[in-house]
Design an enzyme around this catalytic site. Structure first.
Site, PDB file in Angstrom:
ATOM      1  N   ASN A  77       0.832  -1.201   0.000  1.00  0.00           N
ATOM      2  CA  ASN A  77       0.000   0.000   0.000  1.00  0.00           C
ATOM      3  C   ASN A  77       0.873   1.259   0.000  1.00  0.00           C
ATOM      4  O   ASN A  77       2.040   1.212  -0.346  1.00  0.00           O
ATOM      5  CB  ASN A  77      -0.998   0.010   1.161  1.00  0.00           C
ATOM      6  CG  ASN A  77      -2.348   0.570   0.742  1.00  0.00           C
ATOM      7  OD1 ASN A  77      -2.445   1.687   0.253  1.00  0.00           O
ATOM      8  ND2 ASN A  77      -3.401  -0.219   0.933  1.00  0.00           N
ATOM      9  N   ARG A  78       0.285   2.411   0.389  1.00  0.00           N
ATOM     10  CA  ARG A  78       0.926   3.702   0.176  1.00  0.00           C
ATOM     11  C   ARG A  78       1.583   4.265   1.429  1.00  0.00           C
ATOM     12  O   ARG A  78       1.075   4.100   2.538  1.00  0.00           O
ATOM     13  CB  ARG A  78      -0.103   4.712  -0.357  1.00  0.00           C
ATOM     14  CG  ARG A  78      -0.593   4.372  -1.749  1.00  0.00           C
ATOM     15  CD  ARG A  78      -1.817   5.172  -2.155  1.00  0.00           C
ATOM     16  NE  ARG A  78      -2.213   4.840  -3.529  1.00  0.00           N
ATOM     17  CZ  ARG A  78      -2.950   3.785  -3.858  1.00  0.00           C
ATOM     18  NH1 ARG A  78      -3.411   2.976  -2.916  1.00  0.00           N
ATOM     19  NH2 ARG A  78      -3.239   3.541  -5.125  1.00  0.00           N
ATOM     20  N   HIS A 103       3.538   0.069  -2.685  1.00  0.00           N
ATOM     21  CA  HIS A 103       3.892  -1.347  -2.793  1.00  0.00           C
ATOM     22  C   HIS A 103       5.398  -1.586  -2.890  1.00  0.00           C
ATOM     23  O   HIS A 103       5.854  -2.440  -3.663  1.00  0.00           O
ATOM     24  CB  HIS A 103       3.182  -1.994  -3.982  1.00  0.00           C
ATOM     25  CG  HIS A 103       1.696  -2.106  -3.826  1.00  0.00           C
ATOM     26  ND1 HIS A 103       1.065  -2.209  -2.593  1.00  0.00           N
ATOM     27  CD2 HIS A 103       0.702  -2.139  -4.765  1.00  0.00           C
ATOM     28  CE1 HIS A 103      -0.236  -2.314  -2.774  1.00  0.00           C
ATOM     29  NE2 HIS A 103      -0.497  -2.253  -4.071  1.00  0.00           N
ATOM     30  N   HIS A 173      -1.181  -9.944  -3.601  1.00  0.00           N
ATOM     31  CA  HIS A 173      -2.029  -9.043  -4.388  1.00  0.00           C
ATOM     32  C   HIS A 173      -2.797  -9.786  -5.483  1.00  0.00           C
ATOM     33  O   HIS A 173      -2.878  -9.326  -6.622  1.00  0.00           O
ATOM     34  CB  HIS A 173      -1.174  -7.941  -5.005  1.00  0.00           C
ATOM     35  CG  HIS A 173      -1.908  -6.666  -5.274  1.00  0.00           C
ATOM     36  ND1 HIS A 173      -2.905  -6.579  -6.202  1.00  0.00           N
ATOM     37  CD2 HIS A 173      -1.791  -5.429  -4.733  1.00  0.00           C
ATOM     38  CE1 HIS A 173      -3.369  -5.333  -6.243  1.00  0.00           C
ATOM     39  NE2 HIS A 173      -2.711  -4.620  -5.346  1.00  0.00           N
ATOM     40  N   SER A 174      -3.371 -10.922  -5.135  1.00  0.00           N
ATOM     41  CA  SER A 174      -4.187 -11.643  -6.117  1.00  0.00           C
ATOM     42  C   SER A 174      -5.508 -10.924  -6.354  1.00  0.00           C
ATOM     43  O   SER A 174      -6.088 -10.337  -5.449  1.00  0.00           O
ATOM     44  CB  SER A 174      -4.469 -13.071  -5.633  1.00  0.00           C
ATOM     45  OG  SER A 174      -3.299 -13.861  -5.683  1.00  0.00           O
ATOM     46  N   TYR A 175      -5.967 -11.009  -7.603  1.00  0.00           N
ATOM     47  CA  TYR A 175      -7.299 -10.527  -7.979  1.00  0.00           C
ATOM     48  C   TYR A 175      -8.186 -11.755  -8.148  1.00  0.00           C
ATOM     49  O   TYR A 175      -7.930 -12.597  -9.008  1.00  0.00           O
ATOM     50  CB  TYR A 175      -7.250  -9.762  -9.295  1.00  0.00           C
ATOM     51  CG  TYR A 175      -6.528  -8.440  -9.249  1.00  0.00           C
ATOM     52  CD1 TYR A 175      -7.224  -7.244  -9.118  1.00  0.00           C
ATOM     53  CD2 TYR A 175      -5.134  -8.387  -9.367  1.00  0.00           C
ATOM     54  CE1 TYR A 175      -6.561  -6.024  -9.107  1.00  0.00           C
ATOM     55  CE2 TYR A 175      -4.460  -7.175  -9.348  1.00  0.00           C
ATOM     56  CZ  TYR A 175      -5.180  -5.998  -9.216  1.00  0.00           C
ATOM     57  OH  TYR A 175      -4.520  -4.799  -9.198  1.00  0.00           O
ATOM     58  N   ASP A 229     -11.092   1.297  -3.268  1.00  0.00           N
ATOM     59  CA  ASP A 229      -9.657   1.072  -3.079  1.00  0.00           C
ATOM     60  C   ASP A 229      -9.352   1.591  -1.672  1.00  0.00           C
ATOM     61  O   ASP A 229      -8.680   2.600  -1.485  1.00  0.00           O
ATOM     62  CB  ASP A 229      -8.835   1.806  -4.139  1.00  0.00           C
ATOM     63  CG  ASP A 229      -7.389   1.344  -4.172  1.00  0.00           C
ATOM     64  OD1 ASP A 229      -7.016   0.472  -3.350  1.00  0.00           O
ATOM     65  OD2 ASP A 229      -6.610   1.862  -5.006  1.00  0.00           O
ATOM     66  N   GLN A 267      -7.445  -4.416   2.569  1.00  0.00           N
ATOM     67  CA  GLN A 267      -7.669  -3.473   1.480  1.00  0.00           C
ATOM     68  C   GLN A 267      -8.585  -4.108   0.445  1.00  0.00           C
ATOM     69  O   GLN A 267      -8.268  -5.154  -0.133  1.00  0.00           O
ATOM     70  CB  GLN A 267      -6.346  -3.078   0.819  1.00  0.00           C
ATOM     71  CG  GLN A 267      -6.480  -2.006  -0.250  1.00  0.00           C
ATOM     72  CD  GLN A 267      -6.451  -0.589   0.305  1.00  0.00           C
ATOM     73  OE1 GLN A 267      -6.248  -0.387   1.497  1.00  0.00           O
ATOM     74  NE2 GLN A 267      -6.619   0.403  -0.556  1.00  0.00           N
ATOM     75  N   GLU A 287      -6.562  -7.517   0.074  1.00  0.00           N
ATOM     76  CA  GLU A 287      -5.175  -7.506   0.522  1.00  0.00           C
ATOM     77  C   GLU A 287      -5.119  -7.378   2.045  1.00  0.00           C
ATOM     78  O   GLU A 287      -5.406  -6.327   2.611  1.00  0.00           O
ATOM     79  CB  GLU A 287      -4.432  -6.338  -0.124  1.00  0.00           C
ATOM     80  CG  GLU A 287      -4.515  -6.315  -1.635  1.00  0.00           C
ATOM     81  CD  GLU A 287      -4.279  -4.921  -2.195  1.00  0.00           C
ATOM     82  OE1 GLU A 287      -3.234  -4.318  -1.887  1.00  0.00           O
ATOM     83  OE2 GLU A 287      -5.170  -4.430  -2.912  1.00  0.00           O
TER      84      GLU A 287
END
Length: 322
Positions: A77-78, A103, A173-175, A229, A267, A287
């Site tokens: 993340n940020r 990331h 970070h799987s979708y 997000d 997330q 996440e």
């Protein structure tokens, strides 16, 4: 079982490892610690791949931005402004997301080659992140172990140790697209979180707020829609063992994904910015993590790791049908 998956431009060979147990098959890459595919059966017993990814290495190298299936670090993340203070010193990071670090920076863990060793029902990925990599202090010895348990659940266990104070926040970070094709927009989601972290225009948290009466209330299962997000403040907080925090359901196939974790945050990203060969909304990222920008927010759970300590985190992805 491993096989050659491709070769990077510098000549480095990449391996793909296949894990199979209880009707579930998972494929892991030594490049980026990527979960390339997760094949699980639907209510009719028909298997399909339920994560977004590519059939070859070039796909991942040419489309790094979405972080498909990747092991993300040193800091998932940020981090606002690409900097953070620690013990009286300010550390400057790579700014790869507008003014922020995202990331792990320009070349985070998702773009590194990991050493892979087999373990019982799984593989262990490891590497050493040197002091100063992407601006982060300390030499970090890090590992991620991927295992399939007796039920076919995918367990990812992270460990890290440092020789100098630093910050660590790792995730996968799987979708997820439980239908195995098309959009994930019809999926229903439940998250055990009564609070979330609102964000500013740069997606940096501005504090903590209740989900009551907002579109962020997933305490009761409902369709996700688009436009998310955001980090959810899990009711359970930080725990020593994984506890179930979320459930994703695809009515069409009957597939159910449960997420259990030790982490205090989750997330939700509805993939509104995916582009070809995928489309917005084709997957949903869940996440498990510490909160975004925690190094700059002393009121958030700490992500500081010091010499002599061991960072440990575990997330379990379980599969079933309704």
């Amino acid at each position: 079982m491993s096989e050659h998956f491709g070769t990077l431009s510098d000549g480095t060979p990449i391996e793909r490892w296949t894990l199979e147990r209880a009707g579930v098959r998972v494929r892991i890459l030594s490049y980026g610690g990527i979960v390339q595919s997760v094949q699980v059966p639907d209510r009719q017993g028909q298997a399909a791949d339920v994560v977004l990814g590519f059939a070859d290495l070039d796909g991942y190298v040419e489309h790094p931005g979405p972080y498909f299936g990747a092991l993300v670090g040193r800091y998932a993340n940020r981090i606002a402004g690409g900097r953070f203070p620690l013990d009286g010193r300010t550390y400057e990071l790579a700014r790869n997301n507008g003014p922020n670090s995202l990331h792990g920076g320009e070349r985070g863990f998702d773009k590194r080659v990991w050493e892979v060793t087999p373990v019982e029902h799984g593989v262990r990925l490891s590497r050493v992140s040197p002091h100063g990599e992407e601006g982060f202090p300390g030499r970090l010895e890090v590992s991620a172990t991927y295992r399939l348990d007796a039920t076919g659940a995918l367990r990812i266990s992270y460990e890290a140790a440092t020789d100098a104070p630093t910050v660590v926040n790792l995730t996968n970070h799987s979708y997820w697209n439980l239908s195995g094709t098309g959009t994930a927009g019809g999926h229903a989601l439940r998250i055990a979180a009564g609070r979330y972290t609102p964000v500013d225009a740069d997606l940096i948290p501005t504090g903590i707020a209740s989900v009551e009466g907002t579109r962020f209330d997933f305490r009761t299962e409902r369709k996700t829609g688009a436009g998310y997000d955001h980090n959810f403040v899990l009711d359970k907080g930080l725990t020593g063992t994984p506890e179930e925090v979320a459930e994703l359901y695809d009515p069409a196939s009957g597939r159910v994904l449960t997420v259990s974790t030790t982490e205090p945050g989750l997330q939700l990203y509805t993939a509104d910015h995916l582009d070809e060969p995928f489309a917005p909304g084709d997957g949903i990222a869940l996440e498990t993590q510490a909160f975004p920008d925690s190094p700059n927010r002393p009121e958030f759970p700490s992500t500081v790791l010091r010499p002599g300590e061991v960072y440990r985190s575990e997330t379990v992805y379980g599969f079933s049908n309704r």
